[in-house]
Structures are given as structure tokens and as C-alpha cells.
Scaffold this motif. Sequence first.
Motif, mmCIF file in Angstrom:
data_model
loop_
_atom_site.group_PDB
_atom_site.id
_atom_site.type_symbol
_atom_site.label_atom_id
_atom_site.label_comp_id
_atom_site.label_asym_id
_atom_site.label_seq_id
_atom_site.Cartn_x
_atom_site.Cartn_y
_atom_site.Cartn_z
ATOM 1 N N SER A 149 46.657 41.802 29.967
ATOM 2 C CA SER A 149 46.361 43.148 30.655
ATOM 3 C C SER A 149 46.063 43.014 32.115
ATOM 4 O O SER A 149 45.387 41.753 32.498
ATOM 5 N N PRO A 150 46.490 43.711 32.924
ATOM 6 C CA PRO A 150 46.259 43.645 34.414
ATOM 7 C C PRO A 150 44.603 43.579 34.503
ATOM 8 O O PRO A 150 44.225 42.858 35.649
ATOM 9 N N LEU A 151 43.905 44.098 33.942
ATOM 10 C CA LEU A 151 42.415 44.329 33.909
ATOM 11 C C LEU A 151 41.875 42.903 33.827
ATOM 12 O O LEU A 151 40.851 42.296 34.431
ATOM 13 N N GLY A 171 41.248 36.496 39.669
ATOM 14 C CA GLY A 171 41.613 36.581 41.169
ATOM 15 C C GLY A 171 43.034 36.848 41.297
ATOM 16 O O GLY A 171 43.422 36.763 42.607
ATOM 17 N N LEU A 172 43.671 37.053 40.388
ATOM 18 C CA LEU A 172 45.153 37.294 40.711
ATOM 19 C C LEU A 172 45.596 38.710 41.189
ATOM 20 O O LEU A 172 46.446 39.094 41.695
ATOM 21 N N LEU A 173 44.500 39.748 40.868
ATOM 22 C CA LEU A 173 44.586 41.099 41.278
ATOM 23 C C LEU A 173 43.190 41.669 41.518
ATOM 24 O O LEU A 173 42.268 41.113 41.200
ATOM 25 N N ARG A 232 43.759 48.404 37.910
ATOM 26 C CA ARG A 232 43.539 49.829 37.575
ATOM 27 C C ARG A 232 44.817 50.274 37.769
ATOM 28 O O ARG A 232 45.248 51.306 36.781
ATOM 29 N N GLN A 233 45.618 50.453 38.833
ATOM 30 C CA GLN A 233 46.850 51.119 38.980
ATOM 31 C C GLN A 233 47.806 50.491 38.142
ATOM 32 O O GLN A 233 48.609 51.456 37.401
ATOM 33 N N GLN A 234 48.027 49.091 37.915
ATOM 34 C CA GLN A 234 48.937 48.646 37.050
ATOM 35 C C GLN A 234 48.752 49.099 35.678
ATOM 36 O O GLN A 234 49.618 49.308 34.734
#
Length: 181
Positions: free
Chosen positions: A152-154, A160-162, A168-170
Motif C-alpha cells: 500500500s502507498p500508505l 521514506g519513499l512517499l 494519501r493521494q495514491q
Amino acid sequence: MAIGPVQLIVLGFPRPEFHGRIAAELERLHASGAVSVVDALALYKDPEGEIEITHLSTLSDEEAKEFGSTVGALIGLGIEGEAGIEPGAEAGARAAADGVTAFSDEEAWDVLEEIPNGSAAALVLLEHQWAIPLRDAIAEAGGFRISDGFISPLDLVAVGLLTADEARQQHALETATADAR
């Protein structure tokens, strides 16, 4: 026939508005040699849970004959809709009698149950052709797959990748229904 790692992706659509972009992207990935669409089904689950199925595919006629309705067989549902459950179950029983077992009942993934009533879904079975040399190299080194899955993007915020906003947007793009967009 050697086949690369295969993945079933189930995509939900509360109100599908297809404009050809998904098919075009799958064609682009196929042309690049990254993936091949082994089989694909589109289905509609009405408000009462009844299922209508349409077979989708970018396979040639020859490939379609070779693979048949692979997605339907995997999920226990034939192209005939719910009428295909029994023949699918019989095919699975024959395979089990021949010593072929995919997983236990406890491990089974009920794809159809996860699709909300009153919505549509696309089930796409992809062969990851890019992964064949990697899989073979791992096997030659004595390695094996223990597990896999999308992250998950979360979860990428913690490493530290996002940023939290990016995640949240992804995450919203990946999981939100059309009503929430």
C-alpha cells in the motif's frame, strides 16, 4: 510450454466508464514484452448478487483455444455465469484426483464474494514475462518464492519513499470508488 509468473488482478467499477485506456495500456505492456494477458473476464453483479459474464481478451483465436476460459476456471465460474460453477468444480475435482491441488479451503480466495453487489469488475490474468529470467536465476541459485503482494502507498511513508500527502493521494486513487472521487 514455459510460462512466467501469473497474477490475477481484480478491478472494481461502481459505474464503469471505459474509454479504451485500460486495453491500450495492456496492449502497450504486451508490445514491450513486460506482460501478456492470459485471459480476462468482465462481470456485472446485480443488486441481488446474480452474475453476468463477458469474456474479454486480447488473445488471438489460436491462443484463446489453447488457454480457454482460464480466469473462469480459477474462480470456479464458467463463461456461462453461475451455470458454469458446477462444471468448474468438476474440473477442479478431476485435477485434484490427478494429484493437482492448488490450495486448501482455508487458503481459498473467494473473488466473487469480494465484488460488491450492483457493481462491475474486470478480472485480468497476467503473465509477467519480464520476471521469467529473474525467476529462473533465483531457482538456479536454489531460491524460492516465500510470499508476494502489492504494498500500500500508505506503508511507503514509513520507509521514506512517499510523503504522507503523496501516499494519501495514491491510496485514494487505488481504493476509492467513483463516488468518492
